[in-house]
Design a protein around this motif. Structure first.
Motif, PDB file in Angstrom:
ATOM      1  N   TRP A   1      -4.243   2.665  19.960  1.00  0.00           N
ATOM      2  CA  TRP A   1      -3.181   2.078  19.141  1.00  0.00           C
ATOM      3  C   TRP A   1      -3.756   1.073  18.144  1.00  0.00           C
ATOM      4  CZ3 TRP A   1      -1.823  -3.174  19.126  1.00  0.00           C
ATOM      5  CH2 TRP A   1      -0.723  -3.484  18.319  1.00  0.00           C
ATOM      6  N   GLY A   2      -4.612   0.161  18.618  1.00  0.00           N
ATOM      7  CA  GLY A   2      -5.196  -0.827  17.717  1.00  0.00           C
ATOM      8  C   GLY A   2      -6.034  -0.184  16.631  1.00  0.00           C
ATOM      9  N   ALA A   3      -6.843   0.815  17.007  1.00  0.00           N
ATOM     10  CA  ALA A   3      -7.672   1.501  16.019  1.00  0.00           C
ATOM     11  C   ALA A   3      -6.818   2.265  15.017  1.00  0.00           C
ATOM     12  CB  ALA A   3      -8.640   2.445  16.720  1.00  0.00           C
ATOM     13  N   SER A   4      -5.732   2.866  15.490  1.00  0.00           N
ATOM     14  CA  SER A   4      -4.851   3.626  14.596  1.00  0.00           C
ATOM     15  C   SER A   4      -4.211   2.717  13.547  1.00  0.00           C
ATOM     16  CB  SER A   4      -3.771   4.328  15.418  1.00  0.00           C
ATOM     17  OG  SER A   4      -2.894   5.061  14.591  1.00  0.00           O
ATOM     18  N   VAL A   5      -3.747   1.550  13.975  1.00  0.00           N
ATOM     19  CA  VAL A   5      -3.172   0.593  13.019  1.00  0.00           C
ATOM     20  C   VAL A   5      -4.221   0.186  11.992  1.00  0.00           C
ATOM     21  CG1 VAL A   5      -2.208  -1.732  12.766  1.00  0.00           C
ATOM     22  CG2 VAL A   5      -1.459  -0.261  14.658  1.00  0.00           C
ATOM     23  N   PHE A   6      -5.436  -0.075  12.442  1.00  0.00           N
ATOM     24  CA  PHE A   6      -6.525  -0.468  11.545  1.00  0.00           C
ATOM     25  C   PHE A   6      -6.866   0.639  10.546  1.00  0.00           C
ATOM     26  CE2 PHE A   6     -11.172  -0.140  10.920  1.00  0.00           C
ATOM     27  CZ  PHE A   6     -11.362  -1.259  10.135  1.00  0.00           C
ATOM     28  N   VAL A   7      -6.994   1.870  11.022  1.00  0.00           N
ATOM     29  CA  VAL A   7      -7.370   2.985  10.153  1.00  0.00           C
ATOM     30  C   VAL A   7      -6.285   3.248   9.109  1.00  0.00           C
ATOM     31  CG1 VAL A   7      -7.812   5.473  10.097  1.00  0.00           C
ATOM     32  CG2 VAL A   7      -8.909   4.049  11.835  1.00  0.00           C
ATOM     33  N   HIS A   8      -5.030   3.257   9.541  1.00  0.00           N
ATOM     34  CA  HIS A   8      -3.940   3.463   8.584  1.00  0.00           C
ATOM     35  C   HIS A   8      -3.923   2.351   7.531  1.00  0.00           C
ATOM     36  CE1 HIS A   8      -2.417   6.509  11.354  1.00  0.00           C
ATOM     37  NE2 HIS A   8      -1.586   6.886  10.401  1.00  0.00           N
ATOM     38  N   LYS A   9      -4.220   1.153   7.958  1.00  0.00           N
ATOM     39  CA  LYS A   9      -4.166   0.018   7.042  1.00  0.00           C
ATOM     40  C   LYS A   9      -5.238   0.117   5.964  1.00  0.00           C
ATOM     41  CE  LYS A   9      -2.545  -4.083   5.877  1.00  0.00           C
ATOM     42  NZ  LYS A   9      -1.149  -4.271   5.416  1.00  0.00           N
ATOM     43  N   ILE A  10      -6.471   0.416   6.345  1.00  0.00           N
ATOM     44  CA  ILE A  10      -7.547   0.405   5.348  1.00  0.00           C
ATOM     45  C   ILE A  10      -7.460   1.605   4.409  1.00  0.00           C
ATOM     46  CG2 ILE A  10      -9.090  -0.903   6.853  1.00  0.00           C
ATOM     47  CD1 ILE A  10     -10.625   1.681   7.413  1.00  0.00           C
ATOM     48  N   TYR A  11      -7.006   2.756   4.905  1.00  0.00           N
ATOM     49  CA  TYR A  11      -6.934   3.924   4.026  1.00  0.00           C
ATOM     50  C   TYR A  11      -5.687   3.898   3.144  1.00  0.00           C
ATOM     51  CZ  TYR A  11     -10.965   6.201   6.074  1.00  0.00           C
ATOM     52  OH  TYR A  11     -12.257   6.498   6.444  1.00  0.00           O
ATOM     53  N   ARG A  12      -4.725   3.082   3.512  1.00  0.00           N
ATOM     54  CA  ARG A  12      -3.549   2.950   2.669  1.00  0.00           C
ATOM     55  C   ARG A  12      -3.837   2.070   1.458  1.00  0.00           C
ATOM     56  NH1 ARG A  12      -0.225   1.698   6.467  1.00  0.00           N
ATOM     57  NH2 ARG A  12       0.543   3.809   6.831  1.00  0.00           N
ATOM     58  N   ASN A  13      -4.936   1.322   1.498  1.00  0.00           N
ATOM     59  CA  ASN A  13      -5.232   0.361   0.445  1.00  0.00           C
ATOM     60  C   ASN A  13      -6.409   0.758  -0.434  1.00  0.00           C
ATOM     61  OD1 ASN A  13      -3.482  -2.245   0.884  1.00  0.00           O
ATOM     62  ND2 ASN A  13      -4.089  -1.581   2.921  1.00  0.00           N
ATOM     63  N   ILE A  14      -6.852   2.019  -0.352  1.00  0.00           N
ATOM     64  CA  ILE A  14      -7.937   2.446  -1.228  1.00  0.00           C
ATOM     65  C   ILE A  14      -7.404   3.419  -2.266  1.00  0.00           C
ATOM     66  CG2 ILE A  14      -9.684   2.142   0.561  1.00  0.00           C
ATOM     67  CD1 ILE A  14      -9.748   5.179   0.890  1.00  0.00           C
ATOM     68  N   LYS A  15      -8.149   3.521  -3.357  1.00  0.00           N
ATOM     69  CA  LYS A  15      -7.769   4.414  -4.452  1.00  0.00           C
ATOM     70  C   LYS A  15      -8.480   5.743  -4.265  1.00  0.00           C
ATOM     71  CE  LYS A  15      -7.955   4.909  -9.469  1.00  0.00           C
ATOM     72  NZ  LYS A  15      -8.386   4.287 -10.742  1.00  0.00           N
ATOM     73  N   ILE A  16      -7.684   6.799  -4.081  1.00  0.00           N
ATOM     74  CA  ILE A  16      -8.235   8.136  -3.895  1.00  0.00           C
ATOM     75  C   ILE A  16      -7.977   8.946  -5.151  1.00  0.00           C
ATOM     76  CG2 ILE A  16      -8.197  10.220  -2.492  1.00  0.00           C
ATOM     77  CD1 ILE A  16      -9.167   7.769  -1.002  1.00  0.00           C
ATOM     78  N   ASP A  17      -9.055   9.540  -5.710  1.00  0.00           N
ATOM     79  CA  ASP A  17      -8.895  10.367  -6.927  1.00  0.00           C
ATOM     80  C   ASP A  17      -8.190  11.658  -6.592  1.00  0.00           C
ATOM     81  OD1 ASP A  17     -10.197   8.472  -8.395  1.00  0.00           O
ATOM     82  OD2 ASP A  17     -12.184   9.371  -8.083  1.00  0.00           O
TER      83      ASP A  17
END
Length: 606
Positions: free
Chosen positions: A590-606
């Motif tokens: 659960w903790g890792a899932s929250v972390f992963v969703h958070k960081i990938y939601r804040n990057i710019k994907i081409d």
């Protein structure tokens, strides 16, 4: 139709309560009139150093009282039986407030076989347990003493039992047993078993009568306080360190990834500059391998997490609601059974919701195997428990120990699982699939159709190193509390510091989340997108260290011997560590899932 269903489940829950928490009116109120008969119950007998090697009291060839009082067994609930209690009326004549100077119980003459059995019992330090008004007393069968007649050490059996009972008004407050009059054990020796009873008034109140059994100097030792404080400081330090490292590192990552164009020299991309966790954005939200098993692990983990939290809170609320947990035989086991049955809905919900998020569309749902995931969740932990119990039962039956689970109790447990836990798990799965958090956990990045190859990683980023390393700090935060819990369970102590346990449980959860996030970040930075299993293994590896600690505790803190006791010790430790793996694994994922969703939601994907 709905009313019939509600009536059916109301009947089932009433049956569970009456079966699991069985009380007899006479033993419940603890109020006696002058000269009213008081029952003295004999419980179990066995080696002092082997708690699970317990036998019926009369398995030793004691003669039975000839007072005309029936030595019948007392009705017990599931919790009492599973804790290894088997109460039988002693046949002693006791009346409230009436002293007994010296009363004969029975006579017997030792033959060669009975003398050999009693000698073996003294050699193995057999002791027995008695209950008077639900107050426990303990006594030794005999002792090796010097025989002045023969001038050598000989085994003796105690033939007189002195009972000292304190009362306040019409309630019994204290009960003490003293074993006296040792007689040498020899074939042809005549034994006369006697007892005496002395009643004395006391000013102690009934509500505090169990306090004398609590070892405050042990459980509230300054080392216990220091260990909790040390673990709390570890949490603060670890959370701060994780926040500092990750935020600083991620800030640099985000600054690099936010550039409109990758760094290049004359149109040629700089190799290795744009590397790390961003490169696996198209695979990081791919379903983990063996999704059915993984969902079952997540669902079971959350069920046990809620179960343990519920039991701890119930125990803490005991003095205000239902009395202290240690005052009633079998209440702890009964609470676990009820909480496990009710928390099955949590298992179904968590598993169903987790599985559903990887099949967001109707087309994808066509290849779903959610029924298998539900069935695996329902069966996973009960199957492990059943298998271990069957193996231990075979050993206990061979030794004729009361530690074996009776067939009737096994049938009742199966009925509770079938009519309560199973329907609730199915209901939870359906709710989790249709109204769970799958939509809220929608992947912020599209999953590529072709999996990306995983490059070679440095040794410190490989799962074979990250997984075991991540479990060290969580174990360090709880191993002192493990000593107190193990000692209470294996050394006849009454555990009562549930506030400590709740605090340590909270600390364990926080440390597990922090270390799992770090482990997942290392793995993702090495462009390994199989982070789900890494998170599960990293968090769950704490249980491996606990099992290794149980090996140390067995060899250096106990004096257990024999196949029966060793089997039960490691069988119970295996179940305990399996449950701890599920709990830590679910929290870590659960903790890792929250972390992963958070960081990938804040990057710019081409």
């Amino acid at each position: 139709m709905k009313s019939r269903i509600l009536l059916f489940y109301s009947y089932i829950f009433t049956t569970i309560r009456n079966t699991v928490v069985y009380v007899k009116a006479d033993d419940y109120y603890h109020i006696y009139e002058k000269n009213e008969a008081v029952s003295l119950w004999v419980n179990t007998i066995g080696p002092y150093h082997n708690p699970q090697e317990a036998y019926p009291y009369y398995q030793l060839p004691f003669c039975k009282p000839s007072h005309g009082i029936e030595t019948s067994k007392k009705s017990s609930g599931i919790g009492e039986i599973l804790e290894g209690n088997q109460l039988q009326n002693s046949g002693f004549k006791l009346h409230f407030g009436t002293d007994v100077d010296r009363e004969s119980i029975c006579d017997m003459t030792l033959d060669k076989d009975t003398a050999k059995e009693f000698e073996s019992a003294v050699d193995n330090q057999y002791w027995y347990e008695l209950f008077l008004d639900d107050l426990p007393m303990w006594g030794m069968v005999g002792e090796t003493l010097r025989d002045d007649v023969h001038g050598r050490m000989e085994k003796h059996i105690f033939t007189h039992r002195s009972l000292s009972i304190s009362f306040n008004g019409n309630r019994i407050i204290e009960a003490n047993l003293t074993s006296e009059n040792p007689v040498p054990i020899d074939a042809g020796q005549k034994l006369e078993f006697t007892y005496s009873v002395h009643w004395k008034p006391t000013s102690k109140v009934f509500e505090n009568r169990f306090n004398r059994y609590l070892e405050y100097d042990f459980f509230e030792h300054k080392i216990h306080w220091f260990s909790v404080f040390n673990s709390f400081m570890m949490v603060i330090f670890l959370c701060g360190l994780v926040a500092l490292i990750l935020l600083r590192t991620l800030r640099n990552d985000f600054a690099r990834y936010a550039k409109d164009e990758d760094l290049d020299v004359e149109g040629i991309q700089v190799i290795g500059e744009d590397s790390g966790w961003k490169q696996v954005h198209g695979d990081v939200f791919r379903a983990p391998e063996h999704l059915v098993l993984f969902s079952a692990l997540v669902g079971t983990g959350w069920q046990l997490t809620v179960l343990v939290l519920g039991v701890i809170l119930y125990a803490i609320a005991g003095p205000l609601l239902h009395g202290n947990m240690y005052e009633d035989r079998g209440e702890m086991v009964s609470t676990f059974i009820v909480c496990f049955s009710l928390s099955s809905a949590v298992a179904g919900y968590s598993s169903g919701s987790f599985y559903k998020q990887f099949f967001p569309t109707v087309r994808a749902e066509a290849s779903s195997q959610w029924q298998k995931a539900m069935l695996a969740t329902i069966l996973l932990f009960p199957a492990i428990v059943a298998l271990v119990t069957i193996l231990l039962n075979l050993v206990a039956l061979h030794y004729e120990s009361i530690s074996a689970v009776p067939l009737g109790v096994a049938v009742k447990m199966a009925a509770i699982w079938l009519f309560v836990a199973l329907p609730l798990a199915v209901m939870g799965t359906l709710v989790g699939r249709n109204w769970g958090s799958a939509g809220k956990n929608e992947a912020p990045c599209r999953v590529n159709s072709i999996p990306r190859p995983i490059p070679a990683a440095p040794w410190y980023c490989q799962p074979v190193f990250v997984v075991p390393a991540a479990g060290i700090l969580p174990f360090g935060s709880i191993f002192i509390e493990m000593y107190f819990i193990f000692t209470a369970f294996w050394s006849y102590k009454f555990y009562y510091v549930y506030g400590f346990m709740l605090l340590v449980y909270t600390i364990l959860s926080m440390v597990t989340v922090c270390t799992t996030i770090v482990a997942v970040y290392f793995v993702l930075n090495a462009e390994n997108y199989h982070w789900q299993w890494v998170a599960m293994g990293s968090a769950g590896s704490t249980s491996v260290y606990v099992f290794l600690y149980s090996l140390f505790y067995f060899f250096y803190k106990t004096q257990m011997t024999g196949l029966l006791q060793i089997s039960f010790y490691f069988g119970y430790m295996f179940l305990f560590c399996c449950a701890l793996f599920f709990i830590c694994g679910a929290i870590g994922v659960w903790g890792a899932s929250v972390f992963v969703h958070k960081i990938y939601r804040n990057i710019k994907i081409d």
